[in-house]
Write a protein that holds these residues in place. Structure first.
Motif, PDB file in Angstrom:
ATOM      1  N   ALA A  51      33.387  53.165  -0.030  1.00  0.00           N
ATOM      2  CA  ALA A  51      33.517  54.421   0.293  1.00  0.00           C
ATOM      3  C   ALA A  51      34.594  54.576   1.291  1.00  0.00           C
ATOM      4  O   ALA A  51      34.594  53.522   2.058  1.00  0.00           O
ATOM      5  N   PRO A  52      35.232  55.730   1.474  1.00  0.00           N
ATOM      6  CA  PRO A  52      36.227  55.814   2.089  1.00  0.00           C
ATOM      7  C   PRO A  52      35.878  55.655   3.773  1.00  0.00           C
ATOM      8  O   PRO A  52      34.761  56.085   3.897  1.00  0.00           O
ATOM      9  N   GLY A  53      36.517  55.176   4.408  1.00  0.00           N
ATOM     10  CA  GLY A  53      36.229  54.897   5.656  1.00  0.00           C
ATOM     11  C   GLY A  53      35.186  53.479   6.161  1.00  0.00           C
ATOM     12  O   GLY A  53      34.879  53.357   7.212  1.00  0.00           O
ATOM     13  N   ARG A  54      34.769  52.868   5.182  1.00  0.00           N
ATOM     14  CA  ARG A  54      33.884  51.777   5.376  1.00  0.00           C
ATOM     15  C   ARG A  54      34.787  50.521   5.515  1.00  0.00           C
ATOM     16  O   ARG A  54      35.885  50.244   4.854  1.00  0.00           O
ATOM     17  N   PRO A  55      34.401  49.662   6.434  1.00  0.00           N
ATOM     18  CA  PRO A  55      35.012  48.513   6.618  1.00  0.00           C
ATOM     19  C   PRO A  55      35.035  47.545   5.436  1.00  0.00           C
ATOM     20  O   PRO A  55      34.375  47.722   4.565  1.00  0.00           O
ATOM     21  N   ASN A  56      36.006  46.538   5.551  1.00  0.00           N
ATOM     22  CA  ASN A  56      36.007  45.244   4.377  1.00  0.00           C
ATOM     23  C   ASN A  56      34.498  44.710   4.450  1.00  0.00           C
ATOM     24  O   ASN A  56      33.957  44.529   5.668  1.00  0.00           O
ATOM     25  N   PRO A  57      33.773  44.370   3.368  1.00  0.00           N
ATOM     26  CA  PRO A  57      32.546  43.934   3.491  1.00  0.00           C
ATOM     27  C   PRO A  57      32.576  42.307   4.042  1.00  0.00           C
ATOM     28  O   PRO A  57      31.680  42.046   4.689  1.00  0.00           O
ATOM     29  N   TYR A  58      33.833  41.691   4.119  1.00  0.00           N
ATOM     30  CA  TYR A  58      33.771  40.535   4.724  1.00  0.00           C
ATOM     31  C   TYR A  58      33.636  40.766   6.269  1.00  0.00           C
ATOM     32  O   TYR A  58      33.112  39.835   7.018  1.00  0.00           O
ATOM     33  N   ASP A  93      36.186  32.970   1.440  1.00  0.00           N
ATOM     34  CA  ASP A  93      35.698  31.886   0.674  1.00  0.00           C
ATOM     35  C   ASP A  93      34.153  31.777   0.838  1.00  0.00           C
ATOM     36  O   ASP A  93      33.702  30.469   0.255  1.00  0.00           O
ATOM     37  N   ALA A  94      33.516  32.458   1.410  1.00  0.00           N
ATOM     38  CA  ALA A  94      32.088  32.125   1.697  1.00  0.00           C
ATOM     39  C   ALA A  94      31.656  32.296   0.328  1.00  0.00           C
ATOM     40  O   ALA A  94      31.675  33.136  -0.618  1.00  0.00           O
ATOM     41  N   LEU A 144      37.400  40.483  -5.473  1.00  0.00           N
ATOM     42  CA  LEU A 144      38.724  39.844  -5.251  1.00  0.00           C
ATOM     43  C   LEU A 144      39.234  40.925  -4.538  1.00  0.00           C
ATOM     44  O   LEU A 144      40.257  40.597  -3.653  1.00  0.00           O
ATOM     45  N   ARG A 145      39.307  42.361  -4.926  1.00  0.00           N
ATOM     46  CA  ARG A 145      39.945  43.484  -4.330  1.00  0.00           C
ATOM     47  C   ARG A 145      39.570  43.338  -2.389  1.00  0.00           C
ATOM     48  O   ARG A 145      40.500  43.347  -1.812  1.00  0.00           O
ATOM     49  N   HIS A 146      38.480  43.177  -2.371  1.00  0.00           N
ATOM     50  CA  HIS A 146      38.130  43.107  -0.710  1.00  0.00           C
ATOM     51  C   HIS A 146      38.614  41.791  -0.387  1.00  0.00           C
ATOM     52  O   HIS A 146      39.277  41.893   1.014  1.00  0.00           O
ATOM     53  N   GLU A 187      41.782  41.701   2.833  1.00  0.00           N
ATOM     54  CA  GLU A 187      41.116  41.070   4.246  1.00  0.00           C
ATOM     55  C   GLU A 187      42.240  40.245   5.064  1.00  0.00           C
ATOM     56  O   GLU A 187      42.994  39.397   4.299  1.00  0.00           O
ATOM     57  N   PRO A 188      42.432  40.432   6.203  1.00  0.00           N
ATOM     58  CA  PRO A 188      43.663  39.724   6.718  1.00  0.00           C
ATOM     59  C   PRO A 188      43.171  38.084   6.806  1.00  0.00           C
ATOM     60  O   PRO A 188      42.098  37.724   7.073  1.00  0.00           O
ATOM     61  N   PRO A 189      44.346  37.290   6.486  1.00  0.00           N
ATOM     62  CA  PRO A 189      44.062  35.865   6.340  1.00  0.00           C
ATOM     63  C   PRO A 189      43.715  35.337   7.854  1.00  0.00           C
ATOM     64  O   PRO A 189      43.974  35.953   8.780  1.00  0.00           O
TER      65      PRO A 189
END
Length: 147
Positions: free
Chosen positions: A4-11, A19-20, A59-61, A65-67
């Motif tokens: 959804a727009p405005g939601r943070p990255n699930p990680y 890599d979890a 994969l998209r998330h 996600e910043p390294p």
């Protein structure tokens, strides 16, 4: 389910590296669902489902996600969440007589009463008036503050 727009990255929501494994994702998601508010539970559930659902979504998330992200704040929030309620029940009744060891209190008082007086105390107790030739002691700050 898409993000959804405005939601943070699930990680970020789960405080996990990209890599979890799936088990870790589920454990973090379920932990957040158990301890969070209604809004937080929905967010944890969404984040968990995003990462354990379709591999392309995960994969998209992972790609966005910043390294080498380290979620210390998220770890602290997970630690603090179960303890955010007041540690003391302010509505609980106060002390009651059963809270005290009366026998021990009496022992301590009697022990203090039976302790011998220091040398010269008997003379002062029998005649508490200061001697006429003794100058009145100077008033000290300590005497004013503590009597």
């Amino acid at each position: 389910m898409t993000a959804a727009p405005g939601r943070p990255n699930p990680y970020h929501v789960l405080g996990l590296p990209v890599d979890a494994d799936q088990q870790t994702v589920v454990e973090h998601g379920e932990d957040g669902i158990k301890t969070g508010s209604d809004e937080e539970r929905d967010l944890y559930d969404w984040a968990m489902r995003e990462l354990i659902g379709h591999p392309h979504t995960r994969l998209r998330h992972a790609l966005t996600e910043p390294p080498r992200t380290d979620y210390r704040d998220a770890r602290w929030r997970r630690f603090a969440r179960p303890y955010r309620t007041a540690p003391v029940d302010l509505g609980a009744p106060g002390l009651v007589p059963d809270d005290f060891d009366v026998a021990e209190i009496v022992r301590q008082v009697v022990r203090e009463l039976l302790r011998p007086l220091p040398d010269g105390a008997h003379a002062v107790l029998e005649d508490p008036s200061p001697a006429a030739d003794d100058p009145e002691p100077e008033l000290e700050v300590h005497d004013v503050l503590f009597g």
